[in-house]
Design a protein around this motif. Sequence first.
Motif, PDB file in Angstrom:
ATOM      1  N   THR A   4       1.136  -1.731  -0.137  1.00 54.57           N
ATOM      2  CA  THR A   4       0.018  -0.141   0.196  1.00 54.57           C
ATOM      3  C   THR A   4       0.886   1.170  -0.048  1.00 54.57           C
ATOM      4  O   THR A   4       1.797   1.361   0.442  1.00 54.57           O
ATOM      5  N   THR A   5      -0.111   2.156  -0.568  1.00 53.40           N
ATOM      6  CA  THR A   5       0.905   3.881  -0.907  1.00 53.40           C
ATOM      7  C   THR A   5       0.192   4.310   0.035  1.00 53.40           C
ATOM      8  O   THR A   5      -0.968   4.759   0.078  1.00 53.40           O
ATOM      9  N   ARG A  49      11.683  -1.157  -7.334  1.00 52.29           N
ATOM     10  CA  ARG A  49      11.477  -0.677  -8.252  1.00 52.29           C
ATOM     11  C   ARG A  49      10.285  -0.188  -8.586  1.00 52.29           C
ATOM     12  O   ARG A  49       9.363  -0.971  -7.842  1.00 52.29           O
ATOM     13  N   VAL A  50       9.972   0.758  -9.602  1.00 57.50           N
ATOM     14  CA  VAL A  50       8.731   0.445  -9.572  1.00 57.50           C
ATOM     15  C   VAL A  50       8.463   0.798 -11.058  1.00 57.50           C
ATOM     16  O   VAL A  50       9.270   1.228 -12.018  1.00 57.50           O
ATOM     17  N   GLY A  59       2.853   0.822  -9.617  1.00 54.13           N
ATOM     18  CA  GLY A  59       3.658  -0.556  -8.231  1.00 54.13           C
ATOM     19  C   GLY A  59       4.371  -0.375  -7.775  1.00 54.13           C
ATOM     20  O   GLY A  59       5.533  -0.303  -8.913  1.00 54.13           O
ATOM     21  N   TYR A  60       4.638  -1.406  -7.104  1.00 57.54           N
ATOM     22  CA  TYR A  60       6.237  -1.127  -6.310  1.00 57.54           C
ATOM     23  C   TYR A  60       6.358  -2.962  -7.032  1.00 57.54           C
ATOM     24  O   TYR A  60       5.294  -4.054  -6.749  1.00 57.54           O
ATOM     25  N   PHE A 125      -0.155   3.250  -7.714  1.00 55.90           N
ATOM     26  CA  PHE A 125      -0.413   4.902  -7.601  1.00 55.90           C
ATOM     27  C   PHE A 125       0.068   5.229  -8.958  1.00 55.90           C
ATOM     28  O   PHE A 125      -0.040   4.933  -9.671  1.00 55.90           O
ATOM     29  N   THR A 126      -0.207   6.702  -8.464  1.00 55.95           N
ATOM     30  CA  THR A 126       0.325   7.632 -10.058  1.00 55.95           C
ATOM     31  C   THR A 126       0.843   8.851  -8.814  1.00 55.95           C
ATOM     32  O   THR A 126       0.907   8.945  -7.640  1.00 55.95           O
TER      33      THR A 126
END
Length: 127
Positions: A4-5, A49-50, A59-60, A125-126
């Motif tokens: 989660t972010t 990494r993204v 995402g991660y 995420f953005t």
Amino acid sequence: MDTTTTPAPASLDVQATPLNPVRLSTAAVTQVKEVIKAQGFEGYFFSIRVVPAGCSGLGYDLNLVKEAKPNDHVWEQDGVRITTDALSSKYLLGTVVDFVSSVTGAGFKFENPNAKSSCGCGTSFTT
């Protein structure tokens, strides 16, 4: 694995720099070390990494890798060797990675100040 972010809370006193764009909480360091030991991956890098992912676009991607890729940013924190690529570093600068556990599950939690929004399920995420 939950990734989660959320915005970084003021309670975590860790600093990231362009050379070390991500910091791990004490719980995250402990978890990474436990996984490395349990899986017999001593000497491996914790790769963050993204990547393109999810309904929000990014995402991660977390992995244990034997070698860093050429031109990766590499640093060490509390005995954990960490690596990421230059593009991911831009998205990750200032991010704190925590490891949380509750009755509903356990996983790495990203506190990324660059994330402007995330999807409803919290996996992408953005910026």
